[in-house]
Design a protein around this motif. Sequence first.
Motif, PDB file in Angstrom:
ATOM      1  N   ASP A  11      18.524  -5.084 -10.283  1.00 15.25           N
ATOM      2  CA  ASP A  11      19.224  -5.873  -9.882  1.00 15.25           C
ATOM      3  C   ASP A  11      18.443  -6.875  -8.602  1.00 15.25           C
ATOM      4  OD1 ASP A  11      19.865  -4.375  -7.912  1.00 15.25           O
ATOM      5  OD2 ASP A  11      21.511  -4.632  -8.345  1.00 15.25           O
ATOM      6  N   LEU A  12      17.791  -6.965  -8.134  1.00 19.36           N
ATOM      7  CA  LEU A  12      17.400  -7.320  -6.752  1.00 19.36           C
ATOM      8  C   LEU A  12      16.179  -8.288  -7.426  1.00 19.36           C
ATOM      9  CD1 LEU A  12      16.084  -4.025  -5.391  1.00 19.36           C
ATOM     10  CD2 LEU A  12      18.338  -5.128  -4.941  1.00 19.36           C
ATOM     11  N   GLN A  13      15.850  -9.525  -6.376  1.00 16.88           N
ATOM     12  CA  GLN A  13      14.935 -10.911  -6.625  1.00 16.88           C
ATOM     13  C   GLN A  13      13.943 -10.206  -5.593  1.00 16.88           C
ATOM     14  OE1 GLN A  13      15.852 -14.658  -7.543  1.00 16.88           O
ATOM     15  NE2 GLN A  13      17.964 -13.577  -7.169  1.00 16.88           N
ATOM     16  N   PHE A  14      12.708 -10.242  -6.314  1.00 11.10           N
ATOM     17  CA  PHE A  14      11.836  -9.859  -4.725  1.00 11.10           C
ATOM     18  C   PHE A  14      11.025 -11.272  -4.855  1.00 11.10           C
ATOM     19  CE2 PHE A  14      12.139  -5.918  -6.469  1.00 11.10           C
ATOM     20  CZ  PHE A  14      12.585  -5.015  -5.622  1.00 11.10           C
ATOM     21  N   ILE A  15      10.869 -12.090  -3.386  1.00  9.94           N
ATOM     22  CA  ILE A  15      10.777 -13.394  -3.523  1.00  9.94           C
ATOM     23  C   ILE A  15       9.395 -13.207  -2.927  1.00  9.94           C
ATOM     24  CG2 ILE A  15      11.096 -15.765  -2.259  1.00  9.94           C
ATOM     25  CD1 ILE A  15      13.175 -14.750  -5.074  1.00  9.94           C
ATOM     26  N   GLY A  16       7.706 -14.070  -2.500  1.00 13.49           N
ATOM     27  CA  GLY A  16       7.331 -13.999  -2.222  1.00 13.49           C
ATOM     28  C   GLY A  16       6.907 -15.579  -2.102  1.00 13.49           C
ATOM     29  N   ILE A  17       6.634 -16.172  -0.624  1.00 11.40           N
ATOM     30  CA  ILE A  17       6.459 -17.127  -0.254  1.00 11.40           C
ATOM     31  C   ILE A  17       4.830 -17.502  -0.241  1.00 11.40           C
ATOM     32  CG2 ILE A  17       6.717 -19.347   1.187  1.00 11.40           C
ATOM     33  CD1 ILE A  17       9.627 -18.248   1.848  1.00 11.40           C
ATOM     34  N   THR A  18       3.832 -18.446  -0.481  1.00 13.86           N
ATOM     35  CA  THR A  18       2.436 -18.877  -0.385  1.00 13.86           C
ATOM     36  C   THR A  18       2.203 -19.898   0.307  1.00 13.86           C
ATOM     37  OG1 THR A  18       2.375 -19.072  -2.520  1.00 13.86           O
ATOM     38  CG2 THR A  18       1.792 -17.007  -1.558  1.00 13.86           C
ATOM     39  N   ASN A  19       1.179 -19.963   0.101  1.00 13.38           N
ATOM     40  CA  ASN A  19       0.610 -21.742   0.814  1.00 13.38           C
ATOM     41  C   ASN A  19       0.497 -22.060  -1.161  1.00 13.38           C
ATOM     42  OD1 ASN A  19       0.439 -22.084   3.562  1.00 13.38           O
ATOM     43  ND2 ASN A  19      -1.515 -20.937   3.362  1.00 13.38           N
TER      44      ASN A  19
END
Length: 140
Positions: A68-76
């Motif tokens: 029930d989790l969202q894992f979010i990654g932010i990249t260029n």
Amino acid sequence: MVNYLQDFLVIKDGGKVIFSTPSKIITDELLFGGFLEAINTFYNLSLNDELLLIEGRSYRILFLVKEDLQFIGITNSFSDQKKARKELKFFCQRFLNKFSSELSSSDGTDVRKFKNFDSEISKSVKDILLEQLERKWFPL
């Protein structure tokens, strides 16, 4: 931080950010978490599909949903997307392994218990893998 991800967040159902790295990109993590939860829910319900990424001129937001989790990654936007996704999966799995009992025994309202994951994120993937190999080959 790591090789490809500039930011890493874990969002519980309802948009509650239970972990995030200190960010120079995100100014309001509560607003950001709620916004991503709303977009993801809208996308899932409207198109009956899984949202994998949002891409802009400067940044790319990668989504990975586990339990029930969202894992979010932010990249260029110009970074290698496949390598960034592998890194996101790697830290997702480490988070789930480290906090499996806390996640199953709570509703995620006390986010302080997840804060020590910063030490995992500050290491590079190579450093973590080397530590694991050393423990395997040279146990104490």
